[in-house]
Write an enzyme that holds these catalytic residues in place. Structure first.
Site, short mmCIF file in Angstrom:
data_model
loop_
_atom_site.label_atom_id
_atom_site.label_comp_id
_atom_site.label_asym_id
_atom_site.label_seq_id
_atom_site.Cartn_x
_atom_site.Cartn_y
_atom_site.Cartn_z
N LYS A 126 -17.38 26.11 -20.28
CA LYS A 126 -16.25 25.93 -19.38
C LYS A 126 -15.37 24.75 -19.80
O LYS A 126 -14.15 24.84 -19.75
CB LYS A 126 -16.76 25.72 -17.95
CG LYS A 126 -15.64 25.59 -16.92
CD LYS A 126 -16.17 25.69 -15.50
CE LYS A 126 -15.06 25.43 -14.49
NZ LYS A 126 -15.59 25.24 -13.13
N HIS A 127 -15.97 23.64 -20.21
CA HIS A 127 -15.19 22.42 -20.48
C HIS A 127 -15.17 22.01 -21.96
O HIS A 127 -14.11 21.69 -22.49
CB HIS A 127 -15.75 21.26 -19.65
CG HIS A 127 -15.74 21.53 -18.17
ND1 HIS A 127 -14.59 21.50 -17.43
CD2 HIS A 127 -16.75 21.84 -17.31
CE1 HIS A 127 -14.89 21.78 -16.15
NE2 HIS A 127 -16.19 21.98 -16.06
N HIS A 135 -22.68 14.82 -14.87
CA HIS A 135 -22.33 16.18 -14.45
C HIS A 135 -21.55 16.84 -15.59
O HIS A 135 -21.91 17.91 -16.03
CB HIS A 135 -21.51 16.15 -13.15
CG HIS A 135 -21.25 17.52 -12.58
ND1 HIS A 135 -20.66 17.73 -11.38
CD2 HIS A 135 -21.50 18.75 -13.09
CE1 HIS A 135 -20.57 19.04 -11.14
NE2 HIS A 135 -21.06 19.67 -12.18
N HIS A 155 -23.31 25.97 -19.66
CA HIS A 155 -22.18 26.19 -18.74
C HIS A 155 -21.11 25.12 -18.97
O HIS A 155 -19.92 25.42 -19.07
CB HIS A 155 -22.66 26.17 -17.29
CG HIS A 155 -21.54 26.02 -16.29
ND1 HIS A 155 -20.78 27.09 -15.86
CD2 HIS A 155 -21.03 24.92 -15.67
CE1 HIS A 155 -19.87 26.65 -15.01
NE2 HIS A 155 -20.00 25.34 -14.87
N GLU A 156 -21.55 23.86 -19.04
CA GLU A 156 -20.60 22.76 -19.25
C GLU A 156 -19.87 22.91 -20.58
O GLU A 156 -18.67 22.66 -20.68
CB GLU A 156 -21.34 21.41 -19.19
CG GLU A 156 -21.80 21.02 -17.79
CD GLU A 156 -20.66 20.85 -16.79
OE1 GLU A 156 -19.65 20.21 -17.14
OE2 GLU A 156 -20.77 21.38 -15.67
N PHE A 216 -27.40 24.73 -17.49
CA PHE A 216 -26.41 23.73 -17.06
C PHE A 216 -25.57 23.28 -18.24
O PHE A 216 -24.34 23.31 -18.21
CB PHE A 216 -27.17 22.55 -16.44
CG PHE A 216 -26.32 21.45 -15.84
CD1 PHE A 216 -25.03 21.68 -15.39
CD2 PHE A 216 -26.86 20.18 -15.69
CE1 PHE A 216 -24.29 20.65 -14.80
CE2 PHE A 216 -26.13 19.15 -15.12
CZ PHE A 216 -24.83 19.38 -14.68
#
Ligand SMILES: *[C@@H]1O[C@H](CO)[C@@H](O)[C@H](O)[C@H]1NC(C)=O
Ligand SMILES: *[C@@H]1O[C@H](CO)[C@@H](O)[C@H](O)[C@H]1NC(C)=O
Length: 240
Positions: free
Chosen positions: A117-118, A60, A113-114, A110
């Site tokens: 954001k991170h 994830h 986004h990861e 995906f």
């Protein structure tokens, strides 16, 4: 007098470094989701365009976190998700980091986004290539499905004691972990996500300094299989 100056300047530099440090992070959560459980009662899911994911855990994300439980996010808008810098990793990402979001897509949404954001919050340790590479290496190092199978916990749609699942994984990796569940279409609590903690380098597994606040599991949880969930494939609902 000069001595005092030197001390003062050193103090200021030290303060500045501490300040910079405060905006950094303390450790990572390496979150893996049980692919068949990504489709729960509320969230529909779609297989990625390159095919149905394996009946396995998928990455994830690799999430910078603070010891106090909060986490930094979207830290640097200038360091963009540049897929050309990770082109050698894409085929492994398709396999180990599959997207299950709808509409069916190739994963780029995906992963970017990861990253935004991170990933942009651990730039002090990992650039974009090392970030995605670190997550893939961790997936290889932590084979959750094998660890569970070794303890007789099979993904067969059966129900297992949550503590048995946790103990099996903690025994397998030698460190404490976190587990998250969601609710399937029939209202059952199911194993959804496993959080392994990793030091700032992104490569050494550690005991979780703080267990993430997640959706609570029941004492007995389902280890789901693909099918019988609300899976959409290319926009068509599967009725299984
Ligand atoms: C948690 O720690 C970080 C870094 O030390 C700090 O910036 C943040 O404000 C803290 N958050 C809370 C809720 O205490
Ligand atoms: C995914 O599709 C987008 C366009 O929708 C494209 O820019 C990107 O390169 C594709 N990525 C992969 C890994 O196929």
């Amino acid at each position: 007098m000069r001595f005092i100056y030197v001390v003062l300047i050193n103090l200021i530099i030290f303060q500045f470094i501490t300040l910079l440090h405060a905006q950094d992070f303390d450790f990572f959560y390496f979150a893996q989701q049980w692919n068949p459980a990504s489709c729960d009662s509320k969230i529909k899911c779609c297989y990625p365009t390159n095919g149905k994911p394996a009946e396995d855990f998928g990455i994830h994300g690799l999430w910078p976190n603070y010891f106090n439980g909060s986490f930094p996010k979207s830290c640097n808008k200038n360091v963009r998700y540049d897929e050309t810098q990770i082109s050698d990793l894409i085929s492994s990402m398709q396999k180990n980091w599959p997207t299950l979001s709808c509409p069916s897509n190739n994963g780029t949404r995906f992963w970017s986004h990861e990253w935004k954001k991170h990933g942009t919050c651990s730039l002090s340790m990992l650039d974009i290539h090392s970030y995605f590479q670190a997550a893939l290496a961790l997936k290889e190092k932590v084979n959750l499905l094998q660890i569970l199978k070794n303890e007789g916990i099979q993904p067969n749609g059966g129900f297992y004691n949550l503590e048995a699942i946790k103990k099996a994984i903690e025994k397998g990796i030698g460190h404490t972990i976190g587990v998250e569940c969601n609710i399937d279409l029939n209202g059952n609590s199911q194993l959804y996500e496993v959080y392994v903690c990793v030091d700032k380098s992104g490569s050494n597994i550690i005991d979780c300094p703080i267990i993430p606040e997640t959706k609570i599991c029941n004492e007995i949880v389902e280890f789901a299989v693909f099918g019988s969930r609300n899976i959409l494939d290319e926009g068509h609902a599967y009725s299984l």
